[in-house]
Scaffold this motif. Structure first.
Motif, short mmCIF file in Angstrom:
data_model
loop_
_atom_site.label_atom_id
_atom_site.label_comp_id
_atom_site.label_asym_id
_atom_site.label_seq_id
_atom_site.Cartn_x
_atom_site.Cartn_y
_atom_site.Cartn_z
N VAL A 132 -107.78 22.71 -15.73
CA VAL A 132 -107.66 21.61 -16.54
C VAL A 132 -106.32 20.93 -17.20
O VAL A 132 -105.61 21.86 -17.81
N ALA A 133 -106.08 19.71 -17.02
CA ALA A 133 -105.05 19.26 -17.87
C ALA A 133 -105.88 18.17 -18.78
O ALA A 133 -106.25 17.03 -18.18
N GLY A 134 -105.75 18.34 -19.67
CA GLY A 134 -106.79 17.58 -20.72
C GLY A 134 -106.04 16.55 -21.63
O GLY A 134 -106.80 15.84 -22.37
N ARG A 135 -104.77 16.26 -21.57
CA ARG A 135 -103.92 15.53 -22.40
C ARG A 135 -104.06 15.69 -23.99
O ARG A 135 -103.96 14.63 -24.71
N ASN A 136 -104.10 16.90 -24.42
CA ASN A 136 -104.12 17.10 -25.67
C ASN A 136 -105.05 16.26 -26.82
O ASN A 136 -104.73 15.67 -27.54
N ILE A 209 -107.65 12.80 -17.03
CA ILE A 209 -107.92 14.27 -17.21
C ILE A 209 -107.85 14.56 -15.70
O ILE A 209 -108.21 13.98 -14.66
N TYR A 210 -107.39 15.92 -15.32
CA TYR A 210 -107.14 16.27 -14.01
C TYR A 210 -107.72 17.70 -14.01
O TYR A 210 -107.84 18.49 -14.54
N LEU A 211 -108.43 17.95 -12.86
CA LEU A 211 -109.16 19.20 -12.63
C LEU A 211 -108.76 19.67 -11.26
O LEU A 211 -108.56 19.13 -10.25
#
Length: 235
Positions: A132-136, A209-211
């Motif tokens: 996951v890239a959740g953008r803090n 968000i990226y998965l």
């Protein structure tokens, strides 16, 4: 001196007898070549999330707009599944699924990313992981699964308060029944999708968000230890 030696011998024999009595009748797993735990854990792929067309988004219409797209990208720290190349079946792994949410206003909003069809997990799942890239942000990622009787369970995977890609792994609680020998043709769980529980202070503007690469570590003992001449109870 002779009395001391004799006493030592008596105690040694007695102690050996106790050990023998405790071990009597218990097979040695190392000698018979079988693990007493009867587990065969293996990492398996559930979905590499290559095609955004196989996923869709859900969000209340009065809280915002949601879009899904695929992007050519991949976490640099991601490692291939052990033995995947040797099997001769290697699925392409060049894309990720991205979601963009445009909030109308601050609210206790929730949105979901779901597969077109629920994703079955082979064997008895022990853990589920996803990149996951959740953008803090302080939003919380939640995994939604169901058992073979249709009972739904929600597992919190943690906050998305980190920068860049991160592999998030959660254990499947033992309270979720994955096997019942009265229904041997039904076992395991299916992944219904992901829910993002939004933090009130973060619900404004756009959120991304990226998965990528949904996997499980499963116990495949029942599947791989079945005798060739055994019958399948599915009639």
């Amino acid at each position: 001196m002779k009395k001391i030696i004799l006493l030592t011998l008596v105690l040694t024999v007695a102690f050996s007898g106790i050990i023998f009595a405790q071990n009597a009748g218990e097979p040695n797993a190392a000698e018979i070549g079988v693990s007493s735990a009867q587990q065969k854990l293996k990492e398996i792929s559930i979905s590499k999330m290559e095609d955004a067309g196989l996923w869709y988004g859900i969000m209340p219409a009065d809280e915002g707009i949601m879009q899904l797209r695929r992007f050519e990208a991949s976490p640099l720290d991601k490692e291939p599944i052990e033995g995947e190349e040797e099997s001769g079946i290697v699925e392409a792994d060049d894309y990720v699924v991205g979601a963009k949410v445009s909030f109308y206003r601050r609210s206790m909003s929730t949105f979901s990313i779901r597969p077109i069809r629920p994703l079955p997990v082979e064997g008895i799942a022990k853990t589920i992981s996803v990149w996951v890239a959740g953008r803090n942000t302080n939003h919380v990622l939640q995994l939604e699964i169901s058992d073979h009787f249709g009972n739904t369970a929600y597992i919190n995977m943690g906050k998305l308060n980190f920068v860049g890609w991160k592999k998030i792994t959660v254990s499947v609680p033992p309270s979720i029944v994955q096997r019942d020998y009265h229904y041997y043709n039904k076992m395991g769980i299916t992944v219904e999708g992901f829910n993002i529980l939004c933090d009130l202070d973060e619900t404004y503007g756009n959120y991304y968000i990226y998965l990528d690469d949904l996997r499980a570590v499963s116990d495949l003992f029942a599947e791989e230890s079945r005798d060739e001449d055994d019958l399948i109870d599915a009639w």
